[in-house]
Scaffold this motif. Structure first.
Motif: not given
Length: 339
Positions: A90-92, A96-98, A101-103, A132-134
């Motif tokens: 949600t911040d991304y 509010a987040m790149s 940074e999210l990854k 973004i994640a795995e």
């Protein structure tokens, strides 16, 4: 042998033959009665009972496989519902987040959650079309996500993929924040072992896609069709098929020789019991009727001859009596009258 002796032998043989015919007829009637009114109904009921038991066992195995798929869905929904990761996305989304940074934030936490899922092949979180994640085998479900996620409205959905030597279940679970869709979790489970565990020495479980199922069913003999299952016979086996998904079918198979083995044992026992009963009956008939009748007829004929001999002889002189002469003259007159 004179005519009188020959007639006695023929009479005795006729009696024996008549007893034998009556014995054979009674045995035939008994066999027909046992087959029609005892064995055949018993066989039908036993076959029905065995088929019903196999159907229930197949249904139990099918539900066990469905439960494996459902547990996978629950695991996917649990992974997608983690609050901290949803807050970071949600911040991304709000700037509010790149992305980097999210990854960095999501990756370790996502892998920890994915490690708790059993039979997992791979897991990937997708936001705005980007991973973004795995976790696990990279690209295990490559190309499957767009087809499954398109038009998805449920919290989580599954699609079973059947390969020649494996069965995978692809789960797509929505990451939601209220009514807002933040992204998707794409999770792949390997269900091959779960399916193999359902197999027994007698029964085999397998999955077929729609085309393979139709080809397999084309030359089968349909036994019964219900709303949720189809029972059919093919190549000496009996099958129970359940519809899993739009294009996937669950099949449970067992050899008819194995399934109906108690029926075959019943047939052997009936045949053995009938044979033993027949032999015992035949021996009793011979010992207590035929042999007794032969002996009694023989004794009766001997007694009759002795009686005639005594009746036709004079006791003092040993010469033929007047009674014998009367019988003899009567016999001669009968002979002359005949000619």
């Amino acid at each position: 042998m004179d005519s009188r002796k020959e007639y006695q032998v023929i009479s005795r043989l006729r009696f024996v033959h008549r007893v034998n015919r009556m014995f054979a007829l009674s045995v035939f009637i008994a066999i027909v009665f046992v087959l029609l009114f005892v064995y055949q109904p018993m066989r039908s009921e036993l076959e029905k009972s065995l088929t019903d038991n196999f159907t229930q066992l197949s249904r139990t195995s099918f539900h066990a496989f469905e439960n494996s798929v459902q547990r996978g869905l629950e695991g996917a929904k649990s992974l997608s519902s983690r609050t901290m990761i949803k807050d970071a996305i949600t911040d991304y989304k709000n700037g509010a987040m790149s992305l980097e940074e999210l990854k960095a934030y999501t990756g370790p936490k996502y892998r920890d959650g994915a490690m708790a899922l059993e039979h997992l092949v791979s897991a990937a979180r997708i936001v705005d079309g980007m991973v973004i994640a795995e976790y696990g085998a990279a690209g295990a479900a490559n190309g499957s996500f767009p087809d499954i996620a398109e038009g998805q409205t449920a919290e989580a959905i599954s699609k079973i993929i059947v390969a020649p030597h494996s069965v995978n279940a692809i789960m797509v679970s929505r990451v939601m924040n209220g009514s807002r869709v933040l992204g998707y979790d794409l999770i792949v489970y390997d269900l091959t072992q779960q399916l193999d565990r359902l197999n027994t020495d007698a029964a085999e479980m397998k999955l077929l896609d729609r085309n393979a199922y139709r080809d397999f069913l084309s030359d089968a003999a349909i036994v019964k069709v219900d709303d949720d299952m189809t029972i059919f016979q093919k190549s000496g086996s009996i099958y129970v098929a359940f519809h899993v998904q739009d294009d996937i079918y669950f099949l449970s198979a067992q050899k008819q020789s194995s399934l109906f083995e108690p029926v075959n044992k019943l047939a052997v026992r009936v045949a053995a019991g009938g044979t033993i009963t027949f032999l015992a009956y035949a021996i009793l008939i011979y010992l207590y009727i035929i042999r007794f009748a032969k002996r009694e007829l023989g004794d009766l004929e001997v007694s009759r001859d002795e009686y005639k001999k005594i009746a036709f002889l004079d006791h003092l002189t040993g010469a033929y009596s007047r009674q014998f002469l009367d019988v003899w003259n009567q016999s001669l007159r009968s002979s002359q009258h005949t000619y």
